[in-house]
Design a protein around this motif. Structure first.
Motif, PDB file in Angstrom:
ATOM      1  N   ALA A 329       0.828  -1.213   0.000  1.00 38.15           N
ATOM      2  CA  ALA A 329       0.000   0.000   0.000  1.00 38.15           C
ATOM      3  C   ALA A 329       0.857   1.256   0.000  1.00 38.15           C
ATOM      4  O   ALA A 329       0.523   2.249  -0.663  1.00 38.15           O
ATOM      5  N   ARG A 330       1.988   1.241   0.671  1.00 40.96           N
ATOM      6  CA  ARG A 330       2.859   2.424   0.693  1.00 40.96           C
ATOM      7  C   ARG A 330       3.498   2.659  -0.687  1.00 40.96           C
ATOM      8  O   ARG A 330       3.675   3.796  -1.108  1.00 40.96           O
ATOM      9  N   VAL A 331       3.813   1.567  -1.356  1.00 43.47           N
ATOM     10  CA  VAL A 331       4.347   1.712  -2.723  1.00 43.47           C
ATOM     11  C   VAL A 331       3.265   2.288  -3.634  1.00 43.47           C
ATOM     12  O   VAL A 331       3.522   3.207  -4.437  1.00 43.47           O
ATOM     13  N   LEU A 336       6.628   4.934  -0.709  1.00 41.03           N
ATOM     14  CA  LEU A 336       7.768   4.019  -0.609  1.00 41.03           C
ATOM     15  C   LEU A 336       8.201   3.628  -2.028  1.00 41.03           C
ATOM     16  O   LEU A 336       7.344   3.329  -2.875  1.00 41.03           O
ATOM     17  N   PRO A 337       9.494   3.637  -2.330  1.00 35.14           N
ATOM     18  CA  PRO A 337       9.932   3.243  -3.677  1.00 35.14           C
ATOM     19  C   PRO A 337       9.720   1.752  -3.923  1.00 35.14           C
ATOM     20  O   PRO A 337       9.661   0.956  -2.982  1.00 35.14           O
ATOM     21  N   GLU A 338       9.609   1.376  -5.186  1.00 34.53           N
ATOM     22  CA  GLU A 338       9.419  -0.024  -5.535  1.00 34.53           C
ATOM     23  C   GLU A 338      10.631  -0.876  -5.184  1.00 34.53           C
ATOM     24  O   GLU A 338      10.484  -2.080  -4.970  1.00 34.53           O
ATOM     25  N   GLU A 502       6.880  -5.408  -3.074  1.00 34.69           N
ATOM     26  CA  GLU A 502       7.029  -3.981  -3.393  1.00 34.69           C
ATOM     27  C   GLU A 502       7.258  -3.756  -4.889  1.00 34.69           C
ATOM     28  O   GLU A 502       6.794  -2.766  -5.465  1.00 34.69           O
ATOM     29  N   ALA A 503       7.964  -4.673  -5.495  1.00 26.50           N
ATOM     30  CA  ALA A 503       8.250  -4.552  -6.931  1.00 26.50           C
ATOM     31  C   ALA A 503       7.078  -4.990  -7.795  1.00 26.50           C
ATOM     32  O   ALA A 503       7.128  -4.855  -9.034  1.00 26.50           O
TER      33      ALA A 503
END
Length: 529
Positions: A329-331, A336-338, A502-503
């Motif tokens: 969710a932050r990405v 937040l960066p990937e 995250e990616a």
């Protein structure tokens, strides 16, 4: 007869008498001569008679005759008996050869050089105290390598018997099970009342471990002398929050150091506010490599990491899912960066105010920011704040990790005749004095791990003494990560899964299932719940 006649008579008589006397003398002389001649003749006759009585000389015959005969012999037997003799001899004692100790220490990074220099300063103290009979000479190495390369260097040197006697490494379980370090219980007990009793109890618990394999299998021991602690937490920028309209009072209430009353959703909300306002490039940055924050993430999202009764690592699937969802969710919010940037980018971004929060640092990181990234004293005191990780779910609580590091005494890393565990342990005792611990604090901004150090005048004169004393209580309640030989695998697998989420490679749900498979392959006895 007339007188005249008589006179003539007397005259005649005198002549006759004289004549008579003369004849008498002659006759006496002749008589004596005859007697002498008779004696000589008699002697001659005697000699002849004696000669005629001696038998003729016989023929000389030489003959050796051996006669064997028992003859009693008196023998004198000498018996030596021990006699105690006291003899005082003045001898100039020859001192034993000095012991050479090699110590390898690691930052990683440039700041904790006092891990090496404190050992150097301890050498003359040890030699003066005489805790061991020999003198000690020391060779130190301070490395800025990361943990992986430093560990490889250590194991390679040990295999060649060219390693150190003392090393600073974190993975006590693997080192103990592999037989690379020795227990230090006897030395800690020996010098306990001389200063080891002053350490925070949590520090001793952090270096205890029951070996699962190797020469000490089944035995619980103290495996190291605690050197420092780095409680982890969240650093934030107060100046960014002020720019959002929050007062210092608001900030102190919103983000107390204890994290009481705060949740991870509060952190996310503030990060998004700062990002949306264009005040920062990133709202949050975290580590680019596995670390003890993995333990924190699992705990604050309501999970377990370790079961002490069964001595097994644990994955709570529900906690992992919530953690993955939160990071994703932050990405998606752009907070937040990937992919996490490298270390120097993270540190520079925070010092320059380009991110509101960093999850990548601990209590001592400001020393590195000051030394390498231009952080000023004014900004540190006015614009930076530090807090524990707040809970992400109601059932969790604020968490920090102890982040301990200890000096370890090696086993089998040098030639057998060069082993010197007692000398190494004695050196570590001397290096743990309060004044040297304060030197380490002043260099690294890490709180002293023995209580008496807080009363040392050097700490009182330190510019950041109030900050150090403010974070010191964390040493009382900070949690230690599992002392399990597979902890390294656990945190690596979880970290790589977070990166995949995250990616966008894996969804949070798929990531949980993938993580279960990976952990069960790497750690067959892991508990999955």
């Amino acid at each position: 007869m007339s007188i005249g006649h008589l006179g003539g008579f007397y005259r005649l008589s005198a002549k006759r008498l004289a004549l008579h006397n003369g004849r008498t003398k002659r006759r006496g002389k002749m008589h004596r001569e005859k007697v002498r001649m008779a004696i000589v003749a008699l002697a001659a006759i005697s000699s002849m008679l004696l000669a005629s009585c001696v038998p003729p000389t016989p023929e000389k015959i030489v003959e050796t005759v051996v006669i064997t005969k028992e003859v009693p012999v008196e023998v004198t037997k000498i018996v030596e008996k021990p006699v105690e003799v006291t003899k005082i001899v003045e001898v100039t004692p020859v001192p034993p050869a000095p012991i050479k100790i090699k110590a390898w220490t690691i930052g990683p990074g440039p700041m904790p050089t006092t891990r090496a220099t404190n050992l150097e300063e301890a050498v003359p103290r040890l030699n003066a105290l005489g805790l061991i009979p020999q003198k000690v000479v020391l060779e130190t190495l301070f490395s800025e390598l990361k943990w992986g390369p430093f560990s490889e260097k250590f194991f390679t040197a040990c295999e060649a018997k060219e390693g150190p006697h003392i090393v600073t490494l974190k993975d006590i379980p693997s080192l103990a099970d592999g037989g690379f370090i020795v227990p230090l219980d006897e030395y800690v007990e020996k010098w306990w009342d001389l200063g080891f009793d002053d350490f925070y109890p949590a520090m001793w618990e952090a270096v205890k471990y029951r070996a699962k394999a190797g020469p000490y299998a089944g035995e619980e021991h103290i495996w190291g002398i605690p050197q420092d602690a780095t409680p982890g937490g969240i650093w934030y920028r107060k100046d960014v929050l002020r720019a959002l309209g929050y007062s210092d009072e608001d900030i102190a209430t919103m983000l107390p150091a204890s994290a009481e009353g705060v949740t991870m959703d509060d952190i996310a909300r503030l990060a998004k506010e700062a990002k949306d306002a264009g005040l920062v490039e990133w709202g949050i940055l975290h580590r680019p490599s596995p670390g003890d924050t993995i333990y924190i993430y699992m705990k604050i999202f309501g999970g377990r990491v370790y079961d002490p009764e069964e001595d097994k690592l644990v994955l709570t699937k529900s906690a992992a899912l919530k953690a993955f969802q939160w990071f994703k969710a932050r990405v998606d919010e752009g907070v937040l960066p990937e992919a996490p940037p490298e270390w120097k980018v993270i540190h520079a971004a925070f010092v320059e105010g380009k991110t509101l929060f960093t999850f990548a640092s601990h209590v001592g990181t400001p020393s590195e920011w000051m030394a390498k990234y231009g952080l000023t004293d004014e900004v540190f005191k006015k614009d930076l704040g530090f807090m524990l990780f707040p809970p992400a779910v109601p059932e969790a609580k604020p968490v920090t990790t102890l982040g301990p590091l200890a000096y370890l005494v090696t086993r089998g890393c040098v030639k057998p005749e060069e082993e010197a565990p007692e000398a190494a342990a004695a050196l570590l005792f001397c290096a743990s004095s309060a004044d040297l611990m304060v030197k380490h604090t002043i260099r690294t901004m890490r709180p002293p791990i023995r209580k008496s150090a807080y009363y040392h005048p050097d700490l009182g004169a330190y510019a950041y003494a109030d900050y150090i004393k403010g974070v010191a209580p964390m040493l009382e309640y900070a949690e230690d990560v599992p002392k399990h030989p597979d902890w390294g695998k656990y945190k690596k697998d979880v970290f790589e899964t977070i990166k995949a989420v995250e990616a966008g490679i894996l969804t949070p749900e798929a990531a949980v299932e993938e993580l279960v498979k990976t952990l069960q392959a790497d750690i067959p006895d892991i508990i999955v719940e």
